[in-house]
Structure formats: structure tokens, C-alpha cells
Design a protein around this motif. Structure first.
Motif, short mmCIF file in Angstrom:
data_model
loop_
_atom_site.label_atom_id
_atom_site.label_comp_id
_atom_site.label_asym_id
_atom_site.label_seq_id
_atom_site.Cartn_x
_atom_site.Cartn_y
_atom_site.Cartn_z
N ILE B 293 0.80 -1.23 0.00
CA ILE B 293 0.00 0.00 0.00
C ILE B 293 0.83 1.28 0.00
N ALA B 294 2.11 1.15 0.39
CA ALA B 294 2.95 2.36 0.47
C ALA B 294 4.36 2.04 -0.01
N GLY B 295 4.44 1.36 -1.13
CA GLY B 295 5.74 0.99 -1.68
C GLY B 295 6.07 1.82 -2.91
N SER B 296 6.50 1.14 -3.98
CA SER B 296 6.83 1.87 -5.21
C SER B 296 6.46 1.02 -6.42
N PRO B 297 5.17 0.91 -6.70
CA PRO B 297 4.71 0.05 -7.80
C PRO B 297 4.98 0.64 -9.18
N ARG B 298 4.68 -0.16 -10.19
CA ARG B 298 4.78 0.32 -11.57
C ARG B 298 3.74 1.40 -11.81
N ALA B 328 0.41 9.93 -5.57
CA ALA B 328 0.48 11.10 -4.69
C ALA B 328 1.79 11.86 -4.78
N TYR B 329 2.83 11.19 -5.27
CA TYR B 329 4.14 11.85 -5.39
C TYR B 329 4.72 11.57 -6.76
N GLY B 330 5.69 12.38 -7.12
CA GLY B 330 6.20 12.32 -8.49
C GLY B 330 7.41 11.43 -8.69
N GLN B 367 -1.46 5.56 -3.98
CA GLN B 367 -0.06 5.24 -3.68
C GLN B 367 0.86 5.75 -4.79
N SER B 368 1.94 6.36 -4.39
CA SER B 368 2.92 6.87 -5.35
C SER B 368 3.59 5.71 -6.07
N ALA B 369 3.78 5.88 -7.38
CA ALA B 369 4.47 4.85 -8.15
C ALA B 369 5.98 5.07 -8.09
N GLY B 370 6.71 4.16 -8.71
CA GLY B 370 8.17 4.27 -8.67
C GLY B 370 8.82 3.63 -9.87
N ALA B 371 10.00 3.07 -9.62
CA ALA B 371 10.78 2.46 -10.70
C ALA B 371 10.61 0.96 -10.63
#
Lengths: 152, 762
Positions: B293-298, B328-330, B367-371
Motif C-alpha cells: 500500500i505504500a511501496g513503489s509500484p509500476r 500522490a508523489y512524483g 499510492q505513489s508509483a516508482g521504478a
């Protein structure tokens, strides 16, 4: 409550909180091979033997292991090295975090069924998740190890 | 091609035996267990302002050391994305904020002697929220009056490139094109136009996010963390805590999987803040639920694509618009979206006359996405390759033939890939080999198995990059050791993929020694030379080249010492495996040179070299899949997957193969089962591995892989990359097989049984 557990061959008598999970007790006893990968009994990382049967230590209270023998990979180093070399020779250990649980369950399988088919291997180990390897290299390693054991 | 002694060989990973025997080598195994436990109270709301937060009673729970809220942390913004300064991702995070922007966002940091104490205290924290209306729909997020980041201290360091604007909910905007697009489309006889949708995917690395912090002998903050990016973490912690970077040391032990998840600083700042404030050691271990829920998904992405071709199959124009949901975040928002275009469109450089790639990345209250492995490319390639398969079907041209006609070939100039040339490209040979292995020509598109199931086939191509060009920096320090071997010190992070070993192989090749003569140490900001970190598939290509350069430089140093010791001109000396030899047969061993270097010597035997690259040569892949599809239930079973890869020179046969297999299986998971859905309030349904299904060994069929190598002159011994590329083909290849099975293409992954049944009923 007081428990008595034979951990990797060594008898431990100890007072524990009744709610303690086996995985937490084992890690507190420096069995760091035992890993937690989920909270829902899905990943197989925490597999250990209780009286030689593989169990998920995240889903067992330490109290339930009272009077039992508990074995972790720390107690099976010779087998881990022998079989593990076959996984390592495929590069299939990858990040390694799922390895201890996978190794435990594979060793349990070898004891239960020394000559499994590919499908029996996949089915037996289906509960051991691995996000890195794609499983195929683990299968190659297992088959080569079984071949070696047959020739022994 | 040159014969190699060490590289290409299936060398066992240097840490392999430690890993398979379960040795304590990961973060939570090596730390002081008698440390504070850190837990986070998380927001139940997708968008809210904290009106009041009361921790007085919670603080009284026995064993509680400290509880921090937004009032206690520095009021400055930073980016959690592990990227080279000036980061592309906006500075939009605070350690804690009065405004919460997604369900699961941290609201309070609780540090105590035990987890039980922390959890008890967590329940006693009283928070009053002013619940706000959230923005969930990415389609209406841009220029929506409701802002995710209305704050004045939001900022971007890269406005010129990405046009990021918090007052528009816009994380970034990008445009790229060449040729006269509408003219090219006007000349096309057939145009396929669709909107494709990739949902978010969870990383599901087996080791959850975790960090331990302590104050060292010198009063500095020592962060031990499961991270791919030690140097970026140092900067992020420094930015967040507002302490000098020199006061922060970051160490990476073994990592239990990364895939890009750990290219964002997810867990570090919380224990870092606790330890800096209390001066006591502390650790945070994310639960699986927290990872979900608070990680860095695709990044969820929607691809609107137009692909046009003449009736004889000449693909002339590609127009791609991508809308990406950064949450929520970039973090990694501005950059991931680029790959959706730059790493798909060039595949058809062959006859392409014009292309346009446009992208918007937006903020929403999820949830903010990531790499995540592939970094946007899997999404773009899913859309383009699906569209090309549909185009082939419409034109009644074999899907292999249309690719062979239009594909990128070695020597071509790639207008859609930063105007780079395809210096090393064996995509055509990959296709040839895959066809042969799969027996494509002799397999029918679809066979009725008579039991309600059909068997069908599908194909897709892919490319990726080998680094971030003009940006990534890798370094290697190499030392001659006293027993005539080498110590290789790097800042790249082996996350299981084996870069410690591959880089050792490169050094061994360079020094003409056995890989066992190389010891490797990674990674620690106090000891490792600077490295951007392990991401963008760059470690072999960039840090590998730095390792090669360091080896060559050390050879010079060894020859200098030898010249003095043998009293010969340096030009006459040659270095052989374990010694330096003069033409007259005199020689000096490496052991003697190492020993001599420690007595009355001023020639360093430790050297550091750094490498960067103006280009990012793509690796290529062809994937072919055979599936069985149950027409009644919609269930798809992968029976056979053939993957043929051009990663340049294969550095380690075993590790490259396992990379390929692991990537394909992750891709199969993305294609068939991995699904992220939300409640009406914006909470993620799939918060455990019970309902977020990742592939087990029963879900992947038989994998067959092969390599068709090109030789990339700018890479170490001809190498490019492999890590990310291999996740790219399953989504479009399986989609193609589904089409061959039911006569309908799907436009959204995952291809769940429901969608397949419903597509048949349409």
C-alpha cells in the motif's frame, strides 16, 4: 509459559510469551536463515521442520512446537551445501532471500519422494515463491542434483 | 568474435554459497537487534488535512521512546526518487506532512523498545482529520481544481525538461517527434488506433523494505539499508533531515530483491530521523501490507496509439500519447513515461517516416508509483506490439513478416531514440532464432483441443536501454592485494542479479586472472567510489566499463613498479597472468610486486576509474508464447515461452539466462494475474500476497531461452544490458495468442479470465 524445544539438536528450555510465533522465536535464537516474506502464509520463506515435517513458522506458535524438535537450515548445513551447490551452479539463487525456505522444502521433498517427476517437483514446491529466478533454473538445479544422488 | 577466458562463462556467483546455505547477510540479520523498533501510523484517508494530532497518552505506553508528527520534522521538501542531481522528479515529499495524499501515507513515527509497545501506542494516537475530496481519476487530474500538491514549497529542479507544475497536478509533460506525421498517415492504407491500459504492478520482492540506523564512533548517522542506490539515499536522507551529506554514511548489505523498488527511498528517512533525534539505534521493517500500500509500484499508464501501414505492410507512422499516473508523489514520474515511447517506437525504425510521442504524467490521490523493471517500456511495448499484431491481422500479413519488413536493423539511425545509431543490433537474428526454436512456421495460429480449450501462439519484440545516457556515472576501485590478486570496490548494488560477480569477471578478463583471484566489496558510501547505483540496466555497461578502465590503469601501475624492480624500461615489460616478464626471461611475480609496493614505494597500487556514456545502446529481444485458453472459463495457461535476447556479449551465461527467465515470469504475472484495484475510498484491495497473485512455479510453463549476440564497441567486451528488457515481451505476446485463440484483442492488462470471457461475448 515454559517450553522445551530441541532446536537444531540442542535442547532449549525457556519461558515464552504464549503468543510468540515460531518464526520470531527462531530469529531471536539467531536462526537468521528463517525469513519473513508475508503475513499471510503465502510465500514459503519461513519454512522449517517441526519433527522433520516442513511447516510455515510464521503460522505456528512456538508453544505448538513445545516438546518437538525444530530444524532450520542452520541445522542442515551439510545438506544445504550439497544441494545448494546445484542451485548456485545454475545462478538460480539470485537474491537468495527465498532460498532458505525453498531449500528446507526441497530437502523435505527429497526425503519424501527421492525420484519426483518435473510436475511433482513443481507441485511440491508451489508454495515457495521466488520473484527473481523464474523457477526454471531452480528446476534445472534440482534435476541435476537428483541425477547426482541417483549415481551416488 | 574474440574468445574470452572468464567472461561469458557460467561462473558461480561469488556470494552464492552463502545465500543457499542461509547465512545471515541481509539487513535484519547483521544489525544490533537490541535497537528501537520504528512503526508508522498511516492515514485511512486518500486526501485530508490533519486538524489535530494528540500523542500524549500514546507516549505514556511503557517502552515508547518517541513519537513524531509533522510538527516535529523539518518543513522542507525533497524527492524520494533515486536519481542523479538535478533530479527529474519533483521535490514534493516531507518526512511527515500535515496534508495526507493517499491511503497509507505515514502520519506519525513511533519508536519503542518492542513492536508490541509501538502497536499499542499507535492505537492511542488521536488524529482528527479534515477529510478532503480526492482526485482518483487520472483522466481528469490534469488542471483539476482539486490539487494534490497545493503547497507553496513544492518545487522542481528540472522544469525546463519536464514542465512540472503542482498547480496543474502535472508531474511532467513531454513531446518528441520526427517527420511529417499527418502526411505519413495519409499515405497509409490501414491504421490501427486504440487505447491500451496497464494497471499498476506491485514489486513483490521477497525482502520487504527495511532500514537500520545507528550513530557511529564519530557521531555520524550510519544507515544500513536494503537499497539499490547508496549515494542517492545519502542525499535523500541529508535533504530530509537537513543535515550535511558528510554526516551520513549508507551501507548496503545483501538485498532480497530490488527490481527498481529499492531505487526509491521508501523506508530510510523514518529510522534515520528517529536515530538522529534520539541518538539510539533503530530499525524499520515494512510489513508485506505496507509494501503493497505504500511501496513503489509500476506506474499505471494509458497508451493511446495510432499505427499506420501501407497495404503491403510498410509501417510508416506511429503516434503515441501516454497518460501516466504517478499517484500522490512524483517519484520517477517524469522519467518512466519517456521509456513508453523511446523504448518502443524505434523498434520500427525500418521504414518509419514519422513519429510523435506525447506524454502527460499526473498526480492523483493513490499510492505513489516508482521504478519497476522496464520503467515504462513494458507499457509502451504492450501497446505498440499489440497494435502491430492487430495491423498484421487486418492486412492479412504474417506477424513475423511485418516485423521483418519494418524492424530496426544494425547501422540504422534511430530518429525516435535520441537520434542514436543502432551500433549493435541482432534483432533480426533474434527473430530468426526464435522462429526456429518455436517452430513458428509449422505451428497453426490456433488448434482446437476438443476439450473446450484451444492452443494458440503469439509473438512480440522488445528493446530497452543500457544506461541513462549523458547522466549515469559508474566507478570502480581496484587494488592489488598482497597475495597477488585484486580487490574490486564498487558502489553498484548487487540485488541478486550478480553484478558483483559479473564485474569481477570483467576484471579477471582484463587482468588475465581467475575470477577467484578477485575479491569484491560493495557498497558503502564511505568506501565505494561514486556510482549512481544499480538501475536503468546500467551496471554491466557503465560500471563494467569503469572496472575495465580501472584494471587497465592498474596494469600500468604494476608495470611501473616492475620496471623499477627489474631495472628494465617499462616498454619492454609485459604483464602475464601472475607475473611481469622481460624479454630476457627475467620476471617478477604479482606477489613480489604487491610486497614491494608496501616498502619505500610511491606508486599507488590502488586505482579508481570512472565511466559515463553519451549513448545507451539498446538490447533487443523476441518473445514467442504458446498458450492454452479455456474458452468457457477464460483461463489462460502458458505452455511454452521462447525468449531470444541480444544483450551484446553475454557476460555470464548462467546469470543472463536466469535474468531472462525471471523477467519472462514477471512479465507473465503482469500479463495474466497481477492486478491492483481500489476501494471507493482509494484503498488498495490487494494488500497481501494472498490476493495479489504473483506467479508460482505452476504458472509459467516451460521457458526456453537463447542468445543472439551483437557486439557493442562502447560496452565492456561488447556487452549491453539485460536486466529490464526481459520483462517486456509477455504482455503483447500473450495478448496476440489470446487473439489467435478467440479472435479478439484485449486492451487492458492483466488479461484476467473475466475479461477473456467477456471479450468473447462482445
Amino acid at each position: 509459559m515454559e517450553i522445551k524445544i530441541k532446536l537444531n539438536g540442542k535442547l532449549i528450555k525457556e519461558d515464552v510469551d504464549a503468543g510468540t510465533l515460531l518464526i520470531d522465536w527462531l530469529r531471536a535464537h539467531k536462526c537468521f536463515s528463517v525469513k519473513r516474506g508475508c503475513e499471510t502464509s503465502n510465500c514459503g520463506l519461513c519454512t522449517v521442520f517441526v519433527n522433520d515435517k516442513p511447516v510455515l513458522s510464521c503460522s505456528v506458535l512456538v508453544a505448538r512446537a513445545n516438546g518437538c524438535s525444530v530444524t532450520t537450515l542452520e541445522g542442515l548445513q551439510k545438506e544445504a551445501e550439497e544441494f545448494g551447490a546445484y542451485i548456485a551452479n545454475e545462478g538460480a539463487e539470485q537474491c537468495g532471500f527465498c532460498n532458505p525456505g525453498f531449500m528446507m522444502n526441497a530437502i523435505a521433498m527429497f526425503r519424501e519422494n527421492p525420484d519426483p517427476t518435473d510436475d511433482e517437483i513443481r507441485a511440491y514446491l508451489a508454495g515457495n515463491l521466488c520473484r527473481c529466478s523464474g523457477y526454471e533454473g531452480q528446476l534445472r538445479g534440482i534435476k541435476k542434483y537428483l541425477q547426482y544422488k541417483k549415481g551416488e | 568474435m574474440a574468445e574470452f577466458k572468464t567472461i561469458t562463462k557460467p561462473v558461480m556467483k561469488k556470494d552464492a554459497m552463502q545465500l543457499v546455505t542461509g547465512k545471515p547477510v541481509y539487513t535484519d540479520d547483521i544489525i544490533n537487534q537490541d535497537c528501537l523498533i520504528v512503526k508508522l501510523l498511516r492515514s485511512p484517508h486518500a486526501s485530508a488535512i490533519i486538524e489535530s494530532i494528540d500523542t500524549k497518552i500514546a507516549q505514556k505506553v511503557p517502552g515508547i521512546e518517541a513519537i513524531y508528527t509533522y510538527k516535529d520534522v523539518p518543513q522542507v521538501r525533497f524527492s524520494n526518487a533515486g536519481q542523479t542531481f538535478p533530479e527529474a522528479s519533483p521535490y514534493d515529499h516531507q518526512i511527515l506532512d500535515q496534508r495526507v495524499r493517499y491511503v497509507g501515507e505515514p502520519v506519525a513515527i513511533i519508536a519503542g523498545e518492542s513492536e508490541a509497545a509501538c502497536l499499542k501506542a499507535m492505537k492511542l494516537i488521536k488524529v482528527k482529520y479534515q477529510v478532503l475530496e480526492p482526485v482518483f481519476d487520472m483522466h481528469t487530474a490534469k488542471d483539476n481544481p482539486i490539487l494534490v500538491h497545493p503547497e507553496e514549497n513544492w518545487r522542481t529542479l528540472s522544469y525546463d525538461f519536464y514542465k512540472s507544475d503542482n498547480k496543474r497536478n502535472l508531474v511532467s509533460h513531454e513531446e518528441d517527434s520526427h517527420g511529417d506525421l499527418e502526411k505519413a498517415f495519409a499515405e497509409c492504407d490501414e491504421i490501427v488506433e486504440h487505447t491500451y491500459h496497464c494497471k499498476a504492478n506491485q514489486q513483490a520482492m521477497m525482502e520487504t523494505f527495511r532500514t537500520y540506523c545507528e550513530i557511529d564512533t564519530y557521531g555520524r548517522l550510519h544507515v544500513i539499508s536494503s537499497t539499490q542506490i547508496i549515494y542517492h539515499v545519502r542525499r535523500i536522507v541529508s535533504n530530509a533531515l537537513q543535515i550535511p551529506k558528510s554526516k551520513v554514511r549508507v551501507t548496503k548489505p545483501r538485498i532480497g530483491g530490488g527490481f527498481g523498488a529499492k531505487q526509491t527511498s521508501i523506508s530510510e528517512v523514518y529510522p534515520a530521523f528517529v536515530t538522529w533525534m534520539t541518538k539510539k539505534p533503530s530499525k524499520i521493517i515494512f510489513t508485506r501490507k505496507e509494501c503493497q500500500i505504500a511501496g513503489s509500484p509500476r506506474h499505471e499508464m494509458e497508451m493511446k496509439i495510432r499505427v499506420g501501414a501501407t497495404k503491403d505492410g510498410h509501417i510508416k507512422a506511429i503516434d503515441l500519447y501516454v497518460l501516466s499516473n504517478s499517484g500522490a508523489y512524483g517519484d520517477h514520474g517524469p522519467t518512466t513515461v519517456g521509456l513508453a515511447g523511446h523504448k518502443s517506437i524505434p523498434l520500427y525504425t525500418g521504414g518509419m517516416e514519422a513519429h510523435r510521442f506525447t506524454a502527460d504524467v499526473v498526480y492523483t490521490n493513490i499510492q505513489s508509483a516508482g521504478a519497476f523493471r522496464g520503467y515504462g517500456a513494458p507499457q509502451g511495448i504492450f501497446a505498440l506490439e499489440s497494435a502491430v499484431n492487430e495491423l498484421a491481422a487486418k492486412l492479412n500479413i504474417d506477424p513475423i513478416k511485418i516485423r521483418e519488413m519494418n524492424m530496426l536493423k544494425e547501422g540504422m539511425h534511430m530518429d525516435a531514440y535520441f537520434h542514436e545509431d543502432a551500433t549493435a543490433c541482432a534483432l533480426d537474428r533474434c527473430m530468426e532464432k526464435a522462429k526456429e526454436m518455436f517452430d513458428w512456421d509449422n505451428k497453426p495460429d490456433c488448434v482446437d483441443l476438443g476439450n473446450g480449450k484451444v492452443r494458440s501462439k503469439g509473438v512480440a519484440m522488445a528493446m530497452q536501454g543500457s544506461c541513462i545516457s549523458n547522466l549515469d556515472v559508474g566507478s570502480a576501485t581496484v587494488r592489488l592485494t598482497e597475495d597477488g590478486g585484486y580487490l574490486l570496490v564498487i558502489g553498484a548494488a548487487d540485488m541478486g542479479t550478480g553484478c558483483d560477480t559479473v564485474l569481477s569477471q570483467i576484471l579477471a578478463e582484463c587482468m588475465d586472472c581467475d575470477v577467484d583471484d578477485v575479491e569484491v566489496m560493495s557498497a558503502d558510501t564511505d568506501f565505494s567510489p561514486y556510482d549512481s547505483g544499480s538501475y536503468a540496466s546500467s551496471t554491466t555497461y557503465i560500471t563494467g566499463m569503469a572496472t575495465y578502465k580501472a584494471g587497465m590503469k592498474l596494469k600500468e601501475q604494476i608495470l611501473k613498479i616492475s620496471a623499477l624492480k627489474l631495472n628494465k624500461p617499462i616498454e619492454e615489460l609485459t604483464m602475464e597472468s601472475k607475473e611481469v616478464v622481460a624479454p630476457d626471461g627475467q620476471s617478477i611475480s604479482l606477489v613480489d610486486i604487491a610486497t614491494a609496493s608496501m616498502c619505500f614505494n610511491d606508486i599507488p597500487t590502488t586505482v579508481t576509474e570512472t565511466h559515463t556514456s553519451p549513448v545507451s545502446p539498446p538490447p533487443y529481444m523476441v518473445g514467442m508464447v504458446e498458450i492454452e485458453l479455456d474458452k468457457e472459463t477464460g483461463e489462460v495457461e502458458v505452455k511454452d515461452y521462447v525468449g531470444v535476447v541480444d544483450c551484446g556479449t553475454v557476460m555470464n551465461e548462467n546469470l543472463a539466462r536466469v535474468q531472462t527467465e525471471g523477467g519472462i515470469v514477471q512479465g507473465i504475472g503482469m500479463a495474466l494475474m497481477e492486478n491492483v484495484t481500489y476501494t471507493k475510498k482509494g484503498a488498495i484491495f490487494e494488500e497481501s500476497l494472498m490476493n495479489y497473485k504473483i506467479p508460482t512455479r505452476l504458472d509459467m510453463g516451460v521457458l526456453r531461452t537463447a542468445f543472439e549476440s551483437s557486439y557493442e564497441e562502447s560496452g565492456p567486451y561488447g556487452a549491453k544490458s539485460i536486466g529490464e528488457l526481459v520483462i517486456d515481451t509477455p504482455c503483447p505476446a500473450i495478448n496476440h495468442a489470446i487473439y489467435n485463440a478467440i479472435g479478439k484483442f484485449l486492451y487492458e492488462v492483466p488479461f484476467t479470465p473475466e475479461k477473456i470471457v467477456m471479450a468473447q461475448d462482445e
